[in-house]
Write an enzyme that holds these catalytic residues in place. Structure first.
Site, PDB file in Angstrom:
ATOM      1  N   LYS A 113      -1.202   4.719   0.986  1.00 12.91           N
ATOM      2  CA  LYS A 113      -0.264   5.450   0.137  1.00 12.91           C
ATOM      3  C   LYS A 113       0.136   6.796   0.741  1.00 12.91           C
ATOM      4  O   LYS A 113       1.209   7.314   0.451  1.00 12.91           O
ATOM      5  CB  LYS A 113      -0.824   5.605  -1.265  1.00 12.91           C
ATOM      6  CG  LYS A 113      -0.951   4.247  -1.944  1.00 12.91           C
ATOM      7  CD  LYS A 113      -1.078   4.313  -3.432  1.00 12.91           C
ATOM      8  CE  LYS A 113      -0.972   2.914  -4.025  1.00 12.91           C
ATOM      9  NZ  LYS A 113      -2.032   1.988  -3.539  1.00 12.91           N
TER      10      LYS A 113
HETATM   11  C1  LIG Z   1      -1.994   0.596  -3.686  1.00 15.38           C
HETATM   12  C2  LIG Z   1      -2.841  -0.223  -2.786  1.00 15.38           C
HETATM   13  C3  LIG Z   1      -2.580  -1.594  -2.556  1.00 15.38           C
HETATM   14  C4  LIG Z   1      -1.437  -2.330  -3.244  1.00 15.38           C
HETATM   15  O1  LIG Z   1      -0.176  -1.918  -2.805  1.00 15.38           O
HETATM   16  P1  LIG Z   1       1.127  -2.242  -3.677  1.00 15.38           P
HETATM   17  O2  LIG Z   1       2.219  -1.481  -3.040  1.00 15.38           O
HETATM   18  O3  LIG Z   1       0.823  -1.758  -5.066  1.00 15.38           O
HETATM   19  O4  LIG Z   1       1.336  -3.713  -3.636  1.00 15.38           O
HETATM   20  C5  LIG Z   1      -3.389  -2.283  -1.660  1.00 15.38           C
HETATM   21  N1  LIG Z   1      -4.435  -1.676  -1.055  1.00 15.38           N
HETATM   22  C6  LIG Z   1      -4.729  -0.373  -1.267  1.00 15.38           C
HETATM   23  C7  LIG Z   1      -5.897   0.222  -0.574  1.00 15.38           C
HETATM   24  C8  LIG Z   1      -3.950   0.401  -2.127  1.00 15.38           C
HETATM   25  O5  LIG Z   1      -4.250   1.693  -2.333  1.00 15.38           O
END
Ligand SMILES: *Cc1c(COP(=O)(O)O)cnc(C)c1O
Length: 475
Positions: A113
């Site tokens: 993120k």
């Molecule tokens: C947010 C997240 C996901 C999922 O991603 P999306 O964009 O919501 O599909 C997968 N792995 C981790 C470690 C995350 O923080």
């Protein structure tokens, strides 16, 4: 480039207008009017660019209301070796021939993120400064999103963050990450309750339009187009690395497997594919919360209630509905806003599901858009973490393990597979210990963070208490 709503609202907006907005006025999500196409000669030119300059080239196709020099400066300030730990920013790790991990989790909070949120922080600061405005970001987190938002917004002019989290329910590492921030514009509110209480509070505050306007409340959730757009960049960067040095590299296709929850990450892959990046398959990997796997297998999209939403060892994928999914369905159904409004605005609210199995468009999810899916459960995660460690000496986190497990089921001869690594193992130490009988390695900058002084206010699960806190800390 103008932006439209998936639910057909007539307004067309420019990038900086939607940057600070959440949903469109009709409840839809914003998408560009069309996807800019990138031809082979452009791909060849982009291949040698730094990550920051690649980001600039891609972003400038979608943003026409920030001067090019400013946008380039924002990209160069965001994607640095200092912030992301390596010059490549998203280095590719080869596990075996044709099978790679793309490291997206070397940013400040060790999860993918950061890739988008760090850019968002700089875009917010730029745009708010230009307008002479302020923004108070209110959010609810059970871990990854909240810390990524705080590390992106810390110290930024014109922005404050009020982040609610369930008191005592995040891992000690996650708490330490968030609560050790001493920046005056970051406010941690530990709510005596569960994550749903936090979300309810955020919703209640956002629904109070007077309060929202008076205190300039905004969000940074995953439906923000700027976040999605930032994620498009690493699909290109991964492709260039996997095909580097090949003679006919520009015609070669690769596949990506994406550990998925809210469908934000893999939706960025869809956008990259629509732009002309030669992607064969986009593999959606889910955990026990298999809303998306069910759709791609059966054509039925069935939202889960909170009782049917499992708490798993890949918690950032524990979702009951996928908030970005509407964007893909909009494209799948020929960008028909009225149809999307009927499905997502009405039918889903009333019945909690819709069924496209008999719609001719459903078959195109695979044939035309390259989507396939698979599911991984706790035992698969443990086995995959163990196998990857024993065979390659590489330690992967639980979310990435879901990706690796599903990717192996979707391999095709001659098509390189890139699994997106979405977090580092240190964030989910308990499951690593369960799988390997040893603690994960901890990056040097995180040694001892649990012992740092904490900055957090414990509050009752009460909307009024949270509103009072915000009101007394704006100024
Ligand atoms: C947010 C997240 C996901 C999922 O991603 P999306 O964009 O919501 O599909 C997968 N792995 C981790 C470690 C995350 O923080």
């Amino acid at each position: 480039m103008k932006y439209l709503s998936t639910r057909g609202h007539a307004d067309r907006k420019r990038f900086c207008e939607i940057l600070l907005e959440g949903l469109a006025p009709d409840g839809g999500l914003y998408l560009p009017e069309s996807y800019p196409r990138v031809d082979e000669s452009t791909l060849a030119k982009w291949r040698s660019l730094s990550y920051a300059d690649l980001a600039f080239e891609i972003l400038s196709l979608y943003i026409d209301d920030i001067p090019a020099d400013d946008l380039r400066a924002i990209c160069r300030k965001t994607y640095t070796e200092e912030v992301f730990g390596t010059k490549a920013i998203v280095p590719l790790k080869k596990l075996e021939d044709g099978f790679y991990l793309e490291a997206l989790s070397n940013g400040p909070t060790l999860a993918f993120k950061d890739m988008a949120m760090q850019l968002l922080g700089n875009l917010f600061e730029y745009e708010l400064g230009r307008r002479g405005e302020e923004l108070n970001i209110l959010g609810a987190t059970s871990g990854d999103t909240g810390s990524a938002a705080e590390y992106a917004m810390r110290g930024k002019q014109g922005v404050r963050v009020f982040m609610t989290s369930p008191h005592g329910r995040m891992s000690p590492f996650q708490q330490a990450q968030m609560f050790s921030l001493q920046d005056a514009n970051i406010h941690n509110l530990a709510v005596k309750g569960v994550f749903d209480d936090c979300q309810d509070i955020v919703k209640a505050v956002s629904n109070d339009l007077d309060f929202k306007r008076k205190y300039k409340i905004g969000t940074v959730n995953s439906i923000n187009w700027a976040r999605l757009m930032a994620q498009v960049v690493y699909y290109f960067a991964g492709y260039f690395q996997a095909t580097s040095g090949r003679v006919q590299a520009t015609q070669e296709k690769v596949s990506f497997t994406v550990p998925s929850g809210n469908f934000g990450n893999v939706c960025a892959g869809h956008v990259a594919r629509m732009m002309g990046l030669p992607i064969e398959r986009l593999v959606v990997a889910t955990n026990e919360n298999d809303v998306l796997d069910e759709f791609f297998r059966t054509g039925v999209y069935r939202v889960r209630g909170s009782a049917d939403t499992h708490e798993t060892s890949s918690p950032s994928m524990d979702i009951s509905k996928a908030s970005n999914f509407e964007r893909f369905i909009f494209d799948l159904l020929g960008r028909d806003g009225a149809k999307i409004k009927a499905l997502f605005g009405e039918q889903l609210n009333q019945t909690g599901q819709f069924d496209l199995s008999r719609d001719p468009a459903y078959a195109q999810a695979r044939s035309r858009y390259g989507f396939v899916s698979g599911k991984s459960v706790h035992a698969n995660r443990l086995a995959t973490i163990r196998d990857t460690w024993e065979r390659f000496g590489v330690m992967i986190d639980t979310h990435t393990a879901d990706g690796v497990k599903v990717a192996r089921e979707q391999l095709q001869a001659g098509v390189p597979m890139i699994v997106l690594e979405t977090a580092l193992p240190i964030k989910f130490a308990a499951t690593i210990v369960e799988a390997l009988g040893r603690e994960p390695e901890r990056p040097a900058k995180f040694i001892g963070i649990e012992d740092l002084p904490k900055r957090v206010t414990v509050v009752e699960a009460d909307v009024r208490v949270v509103k009072d806190y915000i009101a007394s800390h704006c100024r």
